[in-house]
Enzyme design. Sequence first.
Site, PDB file in Angstrom:
ATOM      1  N   CYS A   1       0.891  -1.171   0.000  1.00 31.64           N
ATOM      2  CA  CYS A   1       0.000   0.000   0.000  1.00 31.64           C
ATOM      3  C   CYS A   1       0.918   1.207   0.000  1.00 31.64           C
ATOM      4  O   CYS A   1       1.189   1.806   1.037  1.00 31.64           O
ATOM      5  CB  CYS A   1      -0.887  -0.032   1.243  1.00 31.64           C
ATOM      6  SG  CYS A   1      -2.104  -1.354   1.214  1.00 31.64           S
TER       7      CYS A   1
ATOM      8  N   CYS B   1      -0.944   4.028  10.961  1.00 28.49           N
ATOM      9  CA  CYS B   1      -0.704   5.257  11.728  1.00 28.49           C
ATOM     10  C   CYS B   1      -1.927   5.481  12.624  1.00 28.49           C
ATOM     11  O   CYS B   1      -2.542   6.545  12.607  1.00 28.49           O
ATOM     12  CB  CYS B   1      -0.412   6.449  10.830  1.00 28.49           C
ATOM     13  SG  CYS B   1      -1.680   6.844   9.636  1.00 28.49           S
TER      14      CYS B   1
HETATM   15  C1  LIG Z   1      -1.211   4.641   4.837  1.00 24.01           C
HETATM   16  S1  LIG Z   1      -1.247   4.927   3.125  1.00 24.01           S
HETATM   17  C2  LIG Z   1       0.357   4.393   2.615  1.00 24.01           C
HETATM   18  C3  LIG Z   1       1.482   5.380   2.859  1.00 24.01           C
HETATM   19  C4  LIG Z   1       2.772   4.950   2.210  1.00 24.01           C
HETATM   20  N1  LIG Z   1       3.164   3.613   2.631  1.00 24.01           N
HETATM   21  C5  LIG Z   1       3.918   5.893   2.487  1.00 24.01           C
HETATM   22  O1  LIG Z   1       4.731   5.630   3.374  1.00 24.01           O
HETATM   23  O2  LIG Z   1       4.011   6.910   1.793  1.00 24.01           O
HETATM   24  C6  LIG Z   1      -2.226   3.588   2.553  1.00 24.01           C
HETATM   25  C7  LIG Z   1      -2.339   3.496   1.034  1.00 24.01           C
HETATM   26  O3  LIG Z   1      -2.936   2.243   0.714  1.00 24.01           O
HETATM   27  C8  LIG Z   1      -3.728   2.412  -0.431  1.00 24.01           C
HETATM   28  N2  LIG Z   1      -4.650   1.256  -0.467  1.00 24.01           N
HETATM   29  C9  LIG Z   1      -5.809   1.082   0.221  1.00 24.01           C
HETATM   30  N3  LIG Z   1      -6.355  -0.117  -0.058  1.00 24.01           N
HETATM   31  C10 LIG Z   1      -5.514  -0.726  -0.936  1.00 24.01           C
HETATM   32  C11 LIG Z   1      -5.534  -1.985  -1.617  1.00 24.01           C
HETATM   33  N4  LIG Z   1      -6.537  -2.837  -1.418  1.00 24.01           N
HETATM   34  N5  LIG Z   1      -4.524  -2.280  -2.457  1.00 24.01           N
HETATM   35  C12 LIG Z   1      -3.502  -1.403  -2.662  1.00 24.01           C
HETATM   36  N6  LIG Z   1      -3.438  -0.191  -2.063  1.00 24.01           N
HETATM   37  C13 LIG Z   1      -4.422   0.139  -1.204  1.00 24.01           C
HETATM   38  C14 LIG Z   1      -4.383   3.762  -0.211  1.00 24.01           C
HETATM   39  O4  LIG Z   1      -4.866   4.311  -1.414  1.00 24.01           O
HETATM   40  C15 LIG Z   1      -3.221   4.564   0.389  1.00 24.01           C
HETATM   41  O5  LIG Z   1      -2.499   5.223  -0.608  1.00 24.01           O
END
Ligand SMILES: C[S@@+](CC[C@H](N)C(=O)[O-])C[C@H]1O[C@@H](n2cnc3c(N)ncnc32)[C@H](O)[C@@H]1O
Length: 265
Positions: free
Chosen positions: A83, A203
């Site tokens: 993600c 987070c």
């Molecule tokens: C907490 S943020 C990630 C922050 C990132 N790891 C960073 O350090 O910059 C979570 C991300 O997961 C994505 N996301 C949510 N559900 C997902 C899925 N089923 N598959 C892939 N990405 C997903 C969201 O769009 C979001 O961008």
Amino acid sequence: MSLRVNALKIAPSDYLVQLRGSGIGAEIQSGGSIVLHRPAPVQILPGFAQGHVSVQDGAAQLAAPLLLSGAGSAQRLRILDACAAPGGKTGHLLELQDCEVTALEVDPVRARRIGENLQRLGLQAKVLTADANAVGDWWDGNLFDAVLLDAPCTASGITRRHPDVLWLRRIGDIAQLALQQKALLQCLWSVLKPGGRLLYCTCSIFQEEGDAQVQTFLANNNNAVLLPSPGHLMPQNGANPQLLNDNQPGDHDGFFYALFEKKSA
Ligand SMILES: C[S@@+](CC[C@H](N)C(=O)[O-])C[C@H]1O[C@@H](n2cnc3c(N)ncnc32)[C@H](O)[C@@H]1O
């Protein structure tokens, strides 16, 4: 405002000298993150455009070293950042070790930001836009040495920097996000090789998105071992003394970390 210094470009102590030389007050925290005395536009940070630093909270900076610790460096690791957008932790992994990172993100607009951020840092990953749950859509069948799951969450740990989170969340969000986290964790476990490590993080300060997920996961997977992990970190202002004995020192958001190892058959 906290900065992560790019180990490939400059040492934190040397960067601190540059900041102070530009009239920007800052301190180094244990672990090497830099906290500015006052937030500043990134355009005035020395070397920002050249990828010398990124904006990243101190708690978020624990992810990459935790996943890489003990993961071995003999061969070039294949790592899945499941993600990934906007790519903060993807960039950190690549700054710390020469590895092959697949950065997966479901939102195409956010996925573009991974590429932009990596370009500024001068780093490369394989960026895929896909739902991590739909393994058949994006996986090439080769197991990963390590997986980072920075799962979608309530963001309850970052309200000191983003107070709008308090207004945007609804009562049902915790349960709904906990279900998504549980599904992602189970699904991504299947693409990790035996002996490999998966780092689950959010987070959030809520048990439902942290310890409770870990207990359910361990109960459902007898090939999972929980390695020493930070667990729940509470948000903390660096100017105040540490209020909780087992909290990470310094200025940081609330976060949760659990590092799992997959038992070899
Ligand atoms: C907490 S943020 C990630 C922050 C990132 N790891 C960073 O350090 O910059 C979570 C991300 O997961 C994505 N996301 C949510 N559900 C997902 C899925 N089923 N598959 C892939 N990405 C997903 C969201 O769009 C979001 O961008």
